[in-house]
Design a protein around this motif. Structure first.
Motif, PDB file in Angstrom:
ATOM      1  N   ILE B 184       0.811  -1.213   0.000  1.00  0.00           N
ATOM      2  CA  ILE B 184       0.000   0.000   0.000  1.00  0.00           C
ATOM      3  C   ILE B 184       0.848   1.268   0.000  1.00  0.00           C
ATOM      4  O   ILE B 184       0.695   2.131  -0.845  1.00  0.00           O
ATOM      5  N   VAL B 185       1.795   1.326   0.939  1.00  0.00           N
ATOM      6  CA  VAL B 185       2.535   2.582   1.078  1.00  0.00           C
ATOM      7  C   VAL B 185       3.450   2.833  -0.124  1.00  0.00           C
ATOM      8  O   VAL B 185       3.422   3.910  -0.717  1.00  0.00           O
ATOM      9  N   LEU B 186       4.249   1.849  -0.481  1.00  0.00           N
ATOM     10  CA  LEU B 186       5.192   2.078  -1.586  1.00  0.00           C
ATOM     11  C   LEU B 186       4.487   2.534  -2.865  1.00  0.00           C
ATOM     12  O   LEU B 186       4.907   3.517  -3.478  1.00  0.00           O
ATOM     13  N   PRO B 187       3.414   1.861  -3.306  1.00  0.00           N
ATOM     14  CA  PRO B 187       2.732   2.364  -4.515  1.00  0.00           C
ATOM     15  C   PRO B 187       2.189   3.777  -4.344  1.00  0.00           C
ATOM     16  O   PRO B 187       2.235   4.575  -5.275  1.00  0.00           O
ATOM     17  N   LEU B 188       1.725   4.089  -3.146  1.00  0.00           N
ATOM     18  CA  LEU B 188       1.148   5.412  -2.925  1.00  0.00           C
ATOM     19  C   LEU B 188       2.189   6.522  -3.033  1.00  0.00           C
ATOM     20  O   LEU B 188       1.899   7.637  -3.432  1.00  0.00           O
ATOM     21  N   ILE B 189       3.408   6.213  -2.622  1.00  0.00           N
ATOM     22  CA  ILE B 189       4.426   7.270  -2.615  1.00  0.00           C
ATOM     23  C   ILE B 189       5.277   7.234  -3.880  1.00  0.00           C
ATOM     24  O   ILE B 189       6.361   7.797  -3.934  1.00  0.00           O
ATOM     25  N   LYS B 190       4.760   6.575  -4.899  1.00  0.00           N
ATOM     26  CA  LYS B 190       5.536   6.454  -6.128  1.00  0.00           C
ATOM     27  C   LYS B 190       6.039   7.800  -6.657  1.00  0.00           C
ATOM     28  O   LYS B 190       7.213   7.895  -7.053  1.00  0.00           O
ATOM     29  N   PRO B 191       5.229   8.872  -6.686  1.00  0.00           N
ATOM     30  CA  PRO B 191       5.757  10.127  -7.230  1.00  0.00           C
ATOM     31  C   PRO B 191       7.036  10.570  -6.523  1.00  0.00           C
ATOM     32  O   PRO B 191       8.004  10.951  -7.173  1.00  0.00           O
ATOM     33  N   ILE B 192       7.059  10.475  -5.199  1.00  0.00           N
ATOM     34  CA  ILE B 192       8.252  10.964  -4.502  1.00  0.00           C
ATOM     35  C   ILE B 192       9.390   9.952  -4.644  1.00  0.00           C
ATOM     36  O   ILE B 192      10.547  10.328  -4.762  1.00  0.00           O
ATOM     37  N   LEU B 193       9.067   8.665  -4.671  1.00  0.00           N
ATOM     38  CA  LEU B 193      10.123   7.658  -4.863  1.00  0.00           C
ATOM     39  C   LEU B 193      10.832   7.911  -6.183  1.00  0.00           C
ATOM     40  O   LEU B 193      12.060   7.845  -6.267  1.00  0.00           O
ATOM     41  N   VAL B 194      10.036   8.177  -7.207  1.00  0.00           N
ATOM     42  CA  VAL B 194      10.642   8.413  -8.516  1.00  0.00           C
ATOM     43  C   VAL B 194      11.456   9.703  -8.496  1.00  0.00           C
ATOM     44  O   VAL B 194      12.603   9.738  -8.942  1.00  0.00           O
ATOM     45  N   THR B 195      10.889  10.764  -7.927  1.00  0.00           N
ATOM     46  CA  THR B 195      11.613  12.035  -7.874  1.00  0.00           C
ATOM     47  C   THR B 195      12.944  11.877  -7.140  1.00  0.00           C
ATOM     48  O   THR B 195      13.996  12.261  -7.645  1.00  0.00           O
ATOM     49  N   VAL B 196      12.870  11.297  -5.955  1.00  0.00           N
ATOM     50  CA  VAL B 196      14.090  11.131  -5.167  1.00  0.00           C
ATOM     51  C   VAL B 196      15.033  10.147  -5.856  1.00  0.00           C
ATOM     52  O   VAL B 196      16.243  10.359  -5.908  1.00  0.00           O
ATOM     53  N   GLY B 197      14.453   9.087  -6.400  1.00  0.00           N
ATOM     54  CA  GLY B 197      15.277   8.086  -7.084  1.00  0.00           C
ATOM     55  C   GLY B 197      16.033   8.704  -8.244  1.00  0.00           C
ATOM     56  O   GLY B 197      17.230   8.481  -8.409  1.00  0.00           O
ATOM     57  N   VAL B 198      15.338   9.500  -9.030  1.00  0.00           N
ATOM     58  CA  VAL B 198      15.991  10.153 -10.164  1.00  0.00           C
ATOM     59  C   VAL B 198      17.110  11.061  -9.649  1.00  0.00           C
ATOM     60  O   VAL B 198      18.236  11.043 -10.141  1.00  0.00           O
ATOM     61  N   PHE B 199      16.790  11.811  -8.617  1.00  0.00           N
ATOM     62  CA  PHE B 199      17.782  12.750  -8.111  1.00  0.00           C
ATOM     63  C   PHE B 199      19.020  12.026  -7.577  1.00  0.00           C
ATOM     64  O   PHE B 199      20.147  12.408  -7.870  1.00  0.00           O
ATOM     65  N   GLN B 200      18.790  10.968  -6.814  1.00  0.00           N
ATOM     66  CA  GLN B 200      19.930  10.238  -6.261  1.00  0.00           C
ATOM     67  C   GLN B 200      20.718   9.521  -7.364  1.00  0.00           C
ATOM     68  O   GLN B 200      21.926   9.407  -7.284  1.00  0.00           O
ATOM     69  N   THR B 201      19.996   9.060  -8.392  1.00  0.00           N
ATOM     70  CA  THR B 201      20.688   8.434  -9.511  1.00  0.00           C
ATOM     71  C   THR B 201      21.638   9.429 -10.164  1.00  0.00           C
ATOM     72  O   THR B 201      22.795   9.119 -10.458  1.00  0.00           O
ATOM     73  N   MET B 202      21.139  10.642 -10.362  1.00  0.00           N
ATOM     74  CA  MET B 202      21.985  11.679 -10.960  1.00  0.00           C
ATOM     75  C   MET B 202      23.220  11.919 -10.099  1.00  0.00           C
ATOM     76  O   MET B 202      24.322  12.092 -10.592  1.00  0.00           O
ATOM     77  N   TRP B 203      22.992  11.951  -8.797  1.00  0.00           N
ATOM     78  CA  TRP B 203      24.112  12.236  -7.889  1.00  0.00           C
ATOM     79  C   TRP B 203      25.147  11.107  -7.943  1.00  0.00           C
ATOM     80  O   TRP B 203      26.331  11.348  -8.190  1.00  0.00           O
ATOM     81  N   VAL B 204      24.690   9.872  -7.739  1.00  0.00           N
ATOM     82  CA  VAL B 204      25.636   8.758  -7.697  1.00  0.00           C
ATOM     83  C   VAL B 204      26.335   8.615  -9.042  1.00  0.00           C
ATOM     84  O   VAL B 204      27.546   8.444  -9.110  1.00  0.00           O
ATOM     85  N   TRP B 205      25.567   8.719 -10.096  1.00  0.00           N
ATOM     86  CA  TRP B 205      26.119   8.542 -11.447  1.00  0.00           C
ATOM     87  C   TRP B 205      27.210   9.579 -11.723  1.00  0.00           C
ATOM     88  O   TRP B 205      28.215   9.295 -12.338  1.00  0.00           O
ATOM     89  N   ASN B 206      27.000  10.793 -11.272  1.00  0.00           N
ATOM     90  CA  ASN B 206      27.914  11.887 -11.593  1.00  0.00           C
ATOM     91  C   ASN B 206      28.904  12.224 -10.501  1.00  0.00           C
ATOM     92  O   ASN B 206      29.681  13.148 -10.648  1.00  0.00           O
ATOM     93  N   ASP B 207      28.844  11.528  -9.387  1.00  0.00           N
ATOM     94  CA  ASP B 207      29.682  11.939  -8.266  1.00  0.00           C
ATOM     95  C   ASP B 207      31.155  11.744  -8.586  1.00  0.00           C
ATOM     96  O   ASP B 207      31.561  10.753  -9.188  1.00  0.00           O
ATOM     97  N   PHE B 208      31.940  12.724  -8.175  1.00  0.00           N
ATOM     98  CA  PHE B 208      33.365  12.651  -8.417  1.00  0.00           C
ATOM     99  C   PHE B 208      34.144  12.447  -7.119  1.00  0.00           C
ATOM    100  O   PHE B 208      35.091  11.672  -7.060  1.00  0.00           O
TER     101      PHE B 208
END
Lengths: 414, 274, 316
Positions: B184-208
């Motif tokens: 229930i909870v995980l599907p409900l918070i999908k918008p923020i999971l995706v937003t945060v996930g995208v943001f963290q992906t960008m960070w990890v992918w680009n971190d120097f």
């Protein structure tokens, strides 16, 4: 809603990926009689790799595990972290920025008396030495002076940079009257002009300028103020725009290559870019003009030196010395020069440099170079940040030359 | 719905125009990958004099780039999934067991992204040396777990906006805490999971910062370390620097375009559009 | 489940506040707590332990090179408090943190509302706004330094001269303009991402609210101020906390764009942390600076969090 099945599949995919990567990163065992040493290179992989390959071919008993970190801040950070954690590379470079710390901490081996240290310019040995010990094998040096556009100078009746500062300012005025932007100097670092003028001064002093300042027998106020006053005339006499405080070396180089300025401060690293961008340009390097009581001089320093970690065991230190011997050999120096275009300072090889840079080669090979940050004996980074910021404020007209020097004295005593 | 066509068109034109202005610096980065260094010197931000593909072929011809691509993918996928899981679990705990203790723990956790990263680097490195996790991709993944605190903060902020009745209703239906979380909870918070996930992906992918300190073998390099091989002491080969940057960026563009529509397709979203 | 949300009324926030008591009576408390364990473990190992180590070092003359560290009491702290250049870093750091927080928040909310509407090219527009957050600051700083170059050949100056006949402007070489430029580039880099964050929160506002408002004859502007803005308060709490703490920690952007200059105009606290710790190898001193900095950011951050939460609750 995601089905549990998708979740399981995704998880499995991640695990499989993890497994496959872990599998290919495992190391093979070491063959007998081969010593592997680690090396943290300051020079880029592209330039360094052929040299390492040539070395391994000649010395099959030593294998080099090289890693690369770009200069300057990243390299210093990486090295510092590794030294401190007991995983120091067997061979690394000692640079101006970390030599005091490394030597104080006893992290580097004294190389004086080693055969490969012979035939190296004394200036370079001294840069990375202390009290008779020598810690770094520095194979080359760099110098920065002025680069000038020959056609623009010819326009106003000059064929080179004048030897004295007063004549130089007259030249700038003539260029300005003829409608050229006379001079740009990047001030994101210590200005080349200031370094060179200080260098000219200290080269005639004994003990040196910095020995006196750091021993407390003199002050920045006493030594630097007259030079800063002369330098500041560029701005107070309206010859150079105060906008230079926001320029870096690349921007100044681009202005020069595109013939929008007659003279800039520059070092050999601009040669390729300028010549490729504007093959027609007639230009050359010159020394920084001298003050009435000084001579023309240049800014510059010995390149970082190869050092051996004091925490490595004897076998690795021996192998590391074999590597340094190769680097200092005629073949090694030649390869290094060809890969980096650095002006090498060993006796066994005479580097070929681009004709435009010819005027600065002899001073380099004679060690007539000065850079405040390297000559300073402690707090180099902090003083450098302070000096650059205060010089920028002086250029903007916010403070006077004597305030810059006073700020440095205050910083040193804090 | 009732919005007239001309207003929609106006909005479209206005938004695209504004976005293009915002995107100008990105255009400059891409355009420079098609220049030689000389061309960049003569006009840093103009169109290339002759379109040069030398940077691209040099970069793509280097086998090291593919290896580091794989390394980066491995680290990013593991690290981001783990961060999201740890962060979401903690946020969930804050919602279901809301009392003094969890509240205090919740605010203390926030200290995690107040601490400047530069100041914990050396102590962390020493710890990892002890666990033999230095110069290891898995060690790097562990380092990135620090990002879970960031995920936690964003996710718990979002969870508070959710109707608590849903969880209570599920509990009355006999669902356990665990089930409620996953179903229930995980599907409900999908918008923020995706937003945060995208943001963290960008960070990890680009971190120097972390890879440059924690990895030393060339075969373990992440792709951003390759970018910095164009940096020398006095100059930087910017066209080459930018080419590898763009290559590192392309998967991110694709990733973002694929995921961003999920930001607005959470369960609550359906009727909001228009 | 969707029917549950429909059942909600605009008075929902009042019921939400009651949830605190609901959790306490739950019998599965242990399981509930277990969900916190991974985060706490991560926090202990990656933050508390290294910070404690740093705290210890801040009382020593540790150099970062030799394992030796002698206890020297509060000397490092005294040195920092007596150093005038720390003050110069403080001014701009605060200016940057407050400036970006206010501007990004003011821009990101209306942007998110627009990005939530349907229009042609929406995906493209969202991507473009988001992407300034992606490439490394080293490149963005470089590109912006070309654009904002104070020379007549700078991109912006060329445009101004060609279109309006304006003389070259000293974007990065005048103290005030340099500060404004760095802040605006910071706003440029962050607005898009925070808009996407607000966009996610917009999804949790039930559409019924707008329907009811429309039936009551509320204009779009009235809807924005009566429904959207109050219900975005939780998002604003999160977003502004992130902006403020990140702003206080800022390093990359001024470092690559202006290198802290001209003079100390755009010098930041983190930059002096890096210069003393990494460059100078005075790790004890830089640890002391880090400790003071962490405490200061913590105090500012939590105060702001409390204030915005309170404002948010009043609104809701």
């Amino acid at each position: 809603m995601k089905s549990p099945m998708t979740r399981v599949t995704a998880g499995a995919a991640v695990l499989a990926l993890a497994g496959s990567i872990a599998a290919c990163s495992s190391d093979g065992g070491e063959a007998d009689g081969v010593t592997t040493i680690s090396f943290l290179s300051w020079t880029g992989e592209e330039q360094m790799e052929p040299i390492i390959e040539a070395f391994e071919e000649e010395n099959p008993e030593v294998r080099i595990e090289a890693s690369y970190s770009p200069p300057v801040a990243e390299y210093i950070q990486t090295l510092q972290t590794r030294v401190l954690s007991g995983t120091a590379p067997d061979v690394f470079v000692v640079a101006a920025e970390n030599k005091t710390n490394l030597i104080d901490a006893g992290a580097v081996v004294d190389l004086s008396g080693e055969p490969f240290m012979e035939g190296i310019q004394q200036f370079n040995l001294d840069t990375y030495g202390r009290d008779g010990a020598e810690y770094g094998l520095s194979l080359s040096s760099w110098a920065a002076g002025y680069a000038y556009n020959k056609e623009m100078l010819a326009d106003v009746g000059y064929d080179s940079i004048p030897e004295t500062w007063d004549e130089f300012l007259v030249l700038l005025q003539d260029l300005q009257d003829a409608g050229h932007t006379p001079f740009l100097e990047s001030v994101d670092q210590m200005p080349t002009t200031v370094s060179a003028m200080l260098g000219a001064k200290t080269s005639e002093m004994d003990p040196s300028l910095d020995d006196e300042i750091f021993a407390g027998e003199s002050t920045f106020a006493e030594q630097w103020t007259p030079i800063l006053e002369e330098y500041n005339r560029l701005y107070t006499e309206g010859l150079v725009s105060p906008d230079v405080v926001a320029l870096d070396g690349d921007q100044v180089r681009d202005e020069f290559a595109n013939e929008r300025v007659a003279i800039i401060n520059a070092g050999p690293w601009i040669i390729n870019a300028v010549q490729e961008a504007n093959p027609e340009l007639q230009w050359e390097f010159g020394q920084v003009p001298g003050l009435p009581d000084g001579m023309p001089y240049q800014a510059g320093a010995a390149a970082p030196g190869y050092a051996i970690s004091a925490s490595s065991d004897e076998e690795k230190q021996e192998a590391a010395k074999t590597f340094l011997t190769f680097l200092a050999s005629e073949q090694g120096v030649e390869m290094f020069h060809e890969a980096t275009n650095d002006v090498t300072v060993t006796e066994n090889f005479t580097p070929e440099v681009d004709p435009v840079f010819e005027p600065l080669v002899t001073p380099i090979r004679d060690g007539q170079l000065y850079l405040p940050m390297i000559a300073w004996q402690r707090d180099e980074d902090v003083l450098n940040v302070e000096a650059v910021a205060q010089v920028q404020r002086m250029i903007q007209g916010q403070i006077g030359p004597e305030d810059v020097a006073a700020a440095l004295d205050a910083k040193l005593s804090s | 719905m009732t919005v007239p066509v001309w207003r929609r068109t106006l909005l479209s034109v206005g938004m695209v125009a504004l976005a293009l202005i915002i995107g100008v610096p990105l255009y400059y980065i891409v355009i420079n990958t098609f220049k030689t260094q000389a061309d960049m010197v003569s006009s840093p931000l103009g169109l290339p004099e002759t379109w040069s593909f030398a940077n691209w072929s040099a970069t793509l011809g280097d086998p090291g780039i593919y290896q580091s691509f794989g390394n980066t993918l491995y680290v990013t996928v593991l690290a981001v999934l783990a961060q999201l899981l740890v962060g979401a679990m903690a946020a969930y705990a804050m919602i279901i067991a809301r009392n003094r203790t969890t509240r205090i723990i919740g605010s203390v956790l926030l200290l995690g992204f107040i601490i400047p990263p530069q100041s914990t680097l050396i102590p962390l490195y020493r710890t990892l040396v002890g666990f033999q996790l230095v110069d290891s991709l898995n060690g790097l993944v562990i380092m990135y777990l620090g990002g879970s605190i960031f995920c936690f903060f964003l996710i718990q902020g979002y969870m508070r906006t959710l109707p608590y009745e849903i969880i209570e209703a599920a509990r009355i239906d006999g669902a356990g805490t665990n089930q409620i979380f996953w179903r229930i909870v995980l599907p409900l918070i999908k918008p923020i999971l995706v937003t945060v996930g995208v943001f963290q992906t960008m960070w990890v992918w680009n971190d120097f910062l972390l890879p440059t300190v924690f990895l030393s073998s060339p075969q373990k390099e992440t792709i951003v370390l390759q970018v910095y091989s164009a940096v020398a002491e006095f100059t930087t080969d910017w066209p080459s620097f930018m080419t590898i940057t763009v290559i590192a960026l392309i998967p991110m563009v694709v990733f973002f375009i694929f995921t961003q529509r999920h930001i607005v397709s959470g369960l609550l979203a359906g009727s909001v559009k228009g | 489940m969707p029917s549950m949300t429909r059942a909600q009324t605009p008075e929902a926030p009042a019921t939400r506040r009651r949830r605190g008591t609901a959790g306490g009576g739950w019998k599965q408390t242990t399981i509930n707590r277990a969900f916190l364990v991974p985060a706490v473990v991560v926090f202990l190992f990656l933050f508390v332990v290294p910070l404690a180590q740093g705290l210890y070092w801040s009382f020593t003359d540790f150099t970062g090179y030799s394992p030796e560290a002698n206890f020297i009491g509060f000397d490092n702290y005294v040195r920092i408090l007596n150093d005038p250049s720390m003050l110069s870093g403080l001014t701009f750091t605060l200016l940057f943190a407050v400036g970006t927080t206010v501007l990004v928040t003011a821009l990101a909310i209306p942007l998110a509302v627009q990005l939530n509407k349907a229009f042609v090219g929406r995906n493209f527009v969202r991507s473009l706004w988001f992407f300034p957050a992606v490439p490394s600051m080293a490149i963005l700083g470089l590109v912006w330094s070309y654009i904002l170059s104070p020379l007549p050949s700078g991109v912006l100056n060329t445009l101004l001269a060609d279109w309006f006949g304006i003389d070259a402007v000293s974007w990065l070489s005048d103290n005030t303009l340099a500060r404004i430029s760095v802040i605006l580039v910071g706003v440029w880099a962050q607005t898009g991402w925070h808009a996407v964050l607000y966009l996610a929160y917009l999804q949790s506002i039930p559409a019924e609210y707008y329907e009811v408002a429309r039936i009551d004859g509320a204009s779009p502007r009235q809807q924005f101020f009566a429904i959207t803005l109050p219900l975005l308060m939780p998002a604003m709490v999160v977003s502004s906390f992130l902006l403020l703490t990140n702003g206080l920690k800022v390093f990359d952007l001024p470092y690559t764009l202006t290198n802290g200059g001209p003079g100390f105009a755009t010098y930041t606290i983190t930059q002096s942390l890096v210069v003393t710790g990494v460059g100078q190898g005075e790790y004890g001193l830089s640890s002391a600076l880090a400790v003071m900095f962490t405490v200061a950011v913590g105090v500012i951050g939590f105060t702001q969090l409390r204030v915005t939460s309170r404002i948010g609750r009043r609104f809701a």
